[in-house]
Write an enzyme that holds these catalytic residues in place. Structure first.
Site, mmCIF file in Angstrom:
data_model
loop_
_atom_site.group_PDB
_atom_site.id
_atom_site.type_symbol
_atom_site.label_atom_id
_atom_site.label_comp_id
_atom_site.label_asym_id
_atom_site.label_seq_id
_atom_site.Cartn_x
_atom_site.Cartn_y
_atom_site.Cartn_z
ATOM 1 N N TYR A 120 3.600 -0.187 14.671
ATOM 2 C CA TYR A 120 2.591 -0.339 13.643
ATOM 3 C C TYR A 120 2.686 0.769 12.611
ATOM 4 C CZ TYR A 120 -1.621 -0.730 11.110
ATOM 5 O OH TYR A 120 -2.503 -0.836 10.078
ATOM 6 N N LYS B 49 -1.303 -2.089 7.780
ATOM 7 C CA LYS B 49 -1.624 -3.482 8.048
ATOM 8 C C LYS B 49 -0.960 -4.388 7.035
ATOM 9 C CE LYS B 49 -5.949 -3.582 8.548
ATOM 10 N NZ LYS B 49 -6.099 -2.119 8.435
ATOM 11 N N ASP C 238 0.895 -1.160 0.000
ATOM 12 C CA ASP C 238 0.000 0.000 0.000
ATOM 13 C C ASP C 238 0.930 1.206 0.000
ATOM 14 O OD1 ASP C 238 -1.532 2.191 0.738
ATOM 15 O OD2 ASP C 238 -2.553 1.180 2.394
HETATM 16 P P1 13P Z 1 -4.753 -0.490 5.217
HETATM 17 O O1 13P Z 1 -3.875 -1.395 6.016
HETATM 18 O O2 13P Z 1 -5.485 -1.221 4.143
HETATM 19 O O3 13P Z 1 -3.981 0.684 4.722
HETATM 20 O O4 13P Z 1 -5.908 0.040 6.161
HETATM 21 C C1 13P Z 1 -5.554 0.789 7.273
HETATM 22 C C2 13P Z 1 -6.688 1.053 8.159
HETATM 23 O O5 13P Z 1 -6.465 1.157 9.317
HETATM 24 C C3 13P Z 1 -8.046 1.197 7.623
HETATM 25 O O6 13P Z 1 -8.940 1.618 8.609
HETATM 26 MG MG MG Z 2 -4.057 2.054 3.391
HETATM 27 MG MG MG Z 3 -4.719 -2.278 2.551
#
Ligand code: 13P
Ligand code: MG
Ligand code: MG
Ligand code: 13P
Length: 375
Positions: free
Chosen positions: A229, A232, A11
């Site tokens: 963190y 994700k 991402d």
């Molecule tokens: P991503 O990991 O897909 O960027 O999403 C982060 C998130 O916390 C969405 O609420």
């Molecule tokens: Mg994201």
């Molecule tokens: Mg994502």
């Protein structure tokens, strides 16, 4: 001929929330991979996406963890990050944790699933891309595919699968990998993989040595890599199908059950895994629910083959398995579960336990409240 399929994903910024990459990011990544084809680093590629994650699906002959292939992916994500910065997209470069490439993208942010195998006469490959969840989201479906005869009939009625599979499990806390011999060690393995916080299935291997790896998952935890963190570790799983491996229909069936996975909003909740098409993968309900998209292509010599009339590197039309109406059943059920889970608001277990929450500053909230309100 031995070939390697690698999906390296990240991402690197998204449009209007954590929703989708911008087309200019996709095009920028494609231009870099096109150069990779011209220079011979890779044979073929297809750029895809689920939610806000860009997936670089690459076919090459350099084996797993090949630094030139990883560098190419890194360069593609850098190019996509530049576009994100120019457009002012949200979280530009989010998953690129280091400034300079140093041989392997593992540990640098992007997720990696790759497998080298001897190409069979017909080689269907299915890529499962998931957004707003973690690699352990694949634990349940993979157990059903490779170790549950009530799901995969082939385990019973296909002599080539009858002896089962080996499954490797990663302990995301300690970094150890454990190998289980299925079906004999099923209960031992379930003692681990039932814990989707700590353990992730990482690889499935056929007991027929001529077949080799059956499936791989991008099981590395980004948050653990970074020490804090940062985004994700939205995962990918690659599975080969047919001829001594589960049929493609057996690979897909478990996704008709929208099981609960960690992730969703701010990586801090529990929600159902919603199967959908690439185009339907924009997470819009509380940044979710967590999505899974399955795309399929053949591997033929040095090319991917999709539905396109004339296969050309990077211009394939993969089968988009969950686009069909059949999976409306799972989507409807998933939405009922999603609304039910959301009805708990901030109360566990809709919200994850504190140590498993990701994008949060709850710790400082708690410190302040516990200190200020004590009587
Ligand atoms: P991503 O990991 O897909 O960027 O999403 C982060 C998130 O916390 C969405 O609420
Ligand atoms: Mg994201
Ligand atoms: Mg994502
Ligand atoms: P902000 O800090 O940008 O509000 O990020 C929250 C978020 O999107 C987590 O998913």
């Amino acid at each position: 001929m031995k070939v390697t399929v690698s999906d390296i994903k990240a991402d690197v910024g998204s449009l209007a929330g954590h929703v989708k990459p911008h087309i200019r990011q996709i095009k920028a990544a494609e231009r870099v991979l096109e150069e990779g084809v011209k220079s011979g680093t890779i044979y073929d590629y297809q750029v895809s996406r689920v939610g806000d994650d860009i997936h670089l699906v690459m076919l090459h002959g350099s084996g797993e963890e090949a630094s030139e292939v990883h560098r190419l992916a890194w360069d593609a994500f850098r190019a996509a990050t530049e576009e994100a910065k120019k457009l002012g997209l949200y979280a530009a470069g989010q998953d690129l944790l280091k400034d300079a490439f140093s041989g392997n993208v593992k540990g640098m942010g992007p997720g990696v699933a790759e497998m080298e195998f001897e190409e069979r006469r017909a080689e269907p490959v299915v890529i499962f891309m998931a957004d707003k969840t973690s690699p352990s989201a694949f634990n349940l479906p993979l157990v059903r595919i490779y170790a549950d005869p009530f799901y995969t009939s082939g385990l019973v009625i296909d002599e080539r699968m009858h002896s089962g599979f080996y499954i490797d499990v990663l302990d995301q806390k300690e970094g150890e990998v454990y190998r289980f011999n299925l079906p004999e060690e099923l209960y031992d393995m379930l003692a681990l993989v039932g814990d989707v916080v700590r353990f992730s299935i990482k690889r499935v291997v056929s007991k027929d040595e001529s077949i080799g790896t059956a499936a791989v998952v991008s099981a590395e935890r980004l948050s653990h890599i970074a020490g804090k963190y940062v985004g994700k570790d939205d995962p990918v799983a690659i599975a080969r199908g047919q001829s001594g491996l589960p049929a493609v229909g057996e690979l897909l069936q478990p996704f008709m059950f929208p099981h609960l996975v960690p992730g969703w909003m701010r990586g801090s909740h529990v929600g159902p895994l919603y199967p959908c098409s690439v185009n339907d993968s924009n997470p819009t309900f509380f940044d979710g629910p967590p999505r899974v998209v399955a795309i399929g292509m053949m591997v033929k010599d040095k090319s991917f083959v999709g539905e396109e009339e004339n296969p050309a590197p990077g211009h394939h039309v993969p089968v988009d398995y969950f686009a069909g109406k059949e999976f409306d059943y799972a989507r409807n059920l998933a939405m009922q579960i999603a609304v039910y889970m959301r009805s708990h608001g901030p109360i566990m277990f809709e919200r994850l336990p504190e140590e498993e929450m990701e994008y949060t500053t709850l710790k400082s909230v708690l410190e302040r409240v516990l200190k200020g309100k004590r009587r």
